[in-house]
Motif scaffolding. Structure first.
Motif, PDB file in Angstrom:
ATOM      1  N   VAL B  97       0.866  -1.179   0.000  1.00 26.10           N
ATOM      2  CA  VAL B  97       0.000   0.000   0.000  1.00 26.10           C
ATOM      3  C   VAL B  97       0.898   1.222   0.000  1.00 26.10           C
ATOM      4  O   VAL B  97       1.843   1.314   0.774  1.00 26.10           O
ATOM      5  N   LEU B  98       0.629   2.145  -0.959  1.00 26.93           N
ATOM      6  CA  LEU B  98       1.439   3.351  -1.074  1.00 26.93           C
ATOM      7  C   LEU B  98       0.663   4.610  -0.741  1.00 26.93           C
ATOM      8  O   LEU B  98       1.209   5.683  -0.767  1.00 26.93           O
ATOM      9  N   GLY B  99      -0.621   4.495  -0.491  1.00 24.70           N
ATOM     10  CA  GLY B  99      -1.400   5.663  -0.103  1.00 24.70           C
ATOM     11  C   GLY B  99      -1.898   6.463  -1.278  1.00 24.70           C
ATOM     12  O   GLY B  99      -2.963   6.187  -1.805  1.00 24.70           O
ATOM     13  N   GLN B 100      -1.125   7.448  -1.717  1.00 26.51           N
ATOM     14  CA  GLN B 100      -1.618   8.366  -2.728  1.00 26.51           C
ATOM     15  C   GLN B 100      -1.538   7.819  -4.148  1.00 26.51           C
ATOM     16  O   GLN B 100      -2.134   8.382  -5.051  1.00 26.51           O
ATOM     17  N   VAL B 101      -0.789   6.772  -4.353  1.00 30.26           N
ATOM     18  CA  VAL B 101      -0.706   6.170  -5.681  1.00 30.26           C
ATOM     19  C   VAL B 101      -1.044   4.690  -5.571  1.00 30.26           C
ATOM     20  O   VAL B 101      -1.003   4.109  -4.487  1.00 30.26           O
ATOM     21  N   THR B 102      -1.405   4.127  -6.723  1.00 25.79           N
ATOM     22  CA  THR B 102      -1.730   2.709  -6.779  1.00 25.79           C
ATOM     23  C   THR B 102      -0.443   1.919  -6.945  1.00 25.79           C
ATOM     24  O   THR B 102       0.372   2.223  -7.817  1.00 25.79           O
ATOM     25  N   ASP B 103      -0.261   0.898  -6.137  1.00 27.98           N
ATOM     26  CA  ASP B 103       0.957   0.117  -6.221  1.00 27.98           C
ATOM     27  C   ASP B 103       0.815  -1.019  -7.229  1.00 27.98           C
ATOM     28  O   ASP B 103      -0.286  -1.407  -7.596  1.00 27.98           O
ATOM     29  N   THR B 104       1.930  -1.541  -7.668  1.00 28.29           N
ATOM     30  CA  THR B 104       1.953  -2.641  -8.617  1.00 28.29           C
ATOM     31  C   THR B 104       1.411  -3.905  -7.977  1.00 28.29           C
ATOM     32  O   THR B 104       1.780  -4.255  -6.854  1.00 28.29           O
ATOM     33  N   GLN B 105       0.539  -4.599  -8.695  1.00 27.69           N
ATOM     34  CA  GLN B 105       0.045  -5.897  -8.256  1.00 27.69           C
ATOM     35  C   GLN B 105       0.871  -6.986  -8.942  1.00 27.69           C
ATOM     36  O   GLN B 105       1.122  -6.920 -10.144  1.00 27.69           O
ATOM     37  N   TYR B 106       1.271  -7.979  -8.161  1.00 32.86           N
ATOM     38  CA  TYR B 106       2.039  -9.107  -8.672  1.00 32.86           C
ATOM     39  C   TYR B 106       1.148 -10.340  -8.644  1.00 32.86           C
ATOM     40  O   TYR B 106       0.558 -10.661  -7.607  1.00 32.86           O
ATOM     41  N   PHE B 107       1.075 -10.985  -9.797  1.00 30.23           N
ATOM     42  CA  PHE B 107       0.135 -12.088  -9.981  1.00 30.23           C
ATOM     43  C   PHE B 107       0.785 -13.453  -9.773  1.00 30.23           C
ATOM     44  O   PHE B 107       1.967 -13.649 -10.080  1.00 30.23           O
ATOM     45  N   GLY B 108      -0.043 -14.384  -9.320  1.00 35.18           N
ATOM     46  CA  GLY B 108       0.360 -15.772  -9.263  1.00 35.18           C
ATOM     47  C   GLY B 108       0.161 -16.442 -10.612  1.00 35.18           C
ATOM     48  O   GLY B 108      -0.318 -15.812 -11.556  1.00 35.18           O
TER      49      GLY B 108
END
Lengths: 111, 116
Positions: B97-108
């Motif tokens: 969680v980065l708050g003001q920006v969307t963080d990268t999601q890592y997929f399985g």
């Protein structure tokens, strides 16, 4: 409503033939634009994140650019191993937790 | 890090049976997402958790679907009873969680579910 549209749906290129993939977005306050690569039978693999208009990122033969309305994924001198589906996703200020995905561009590069 | 781990990789079951999909997120990630991917509808978000708490389950298609996250390193997606239209590839993803920006999601790698 936040929306992501990718074009073209499918793209066939000859090896070495450069081209670009488009991702148009409508979002209330962009909080990140993401490019993923997905190979058949695998999960999406992260490529790039762009946060502001004018930003560019490169990795090998791929270069991603961002404007206020769209992003381009430029592929220079592609090779057959670049064949995959490329997904674009955005995070918006309404909910920064979630990503909204486009339907992808299926790229085939022939030798 | 081993990345996001999902099991099983393939599941074939008969209509009416219970199906349980499992996910281990990347260590230290605060968010866990469950997606479903089909040719017709692409990648759809089903539900996501923050610090083990479900935040948004509006994408869960119906009551036959349920998800839990009993601790920071494990989540399940259950379908009971399963139907042929549930056949799809189910992905789990995690992020910080980065708050003001969307963080990268890592997929399985996904679980390919086939309901006969």
């Amino acid at each position: 409503e936040d929306q992501v549209t990718q074009s073209p749906e499918a793209l066939r290129l000859q090896e070495g033939e450069s081209s670009s993939l488009n991702c148009s977005y409508t979002v209330s306050g962009l909080r990140g634009l993401f490019w993923y690569r997905q190979d058949p039978g695998k999960g999406p693999e992260f490529l790039f994140t762009l946060y502001s208009a004018g930003e560019e990122k490169e990795k090998e033969r791929l270069k991603a650019t961002l404007t206020k309305k769209e992003s381009f994924l430029h592929i220079t001198a592609p090779k057959p191993e670049d064949s995959a589906t490329y997904l674009c996703a955005v995070g918006g200020s309404y909910n920064t937790d979630k990503l909204i995905f486009g339907t992808g561009t299926r790229l085939q590069v022939f030798p | 890090d081993a990345g996001v781990i999902q099991s099983p990789r393939h599941e074939v079951t008969e209509m009416g049976q219970e199906v349980t999909l499992r996910c281990k997120p990347i260590s230290g990630h605060d968010y866990l997402f469950w997606y479903r991917q089909t040719m017709m509808r692409g990648l759809e978000l089903l539900i996501y958790f923050n610090n083990n708490v479900p935040i948004d389950d509006s994408g869960m298609p119906e009551d036959r679907f349920s998800a839990k996250m009993p601790n920071a390193s494990f989540s399940t997606l259950k379908i009971q009873p399963s139907e042929p239209r549930d056949s799809a590839v189910y992905f789990c993803a995690s992020s910080l969680v980065l708050g003001q920006v969307t963080d990268t999601q890592y997929f399985g790698p996904g679980t390919r579910l086939t309901v006969l």
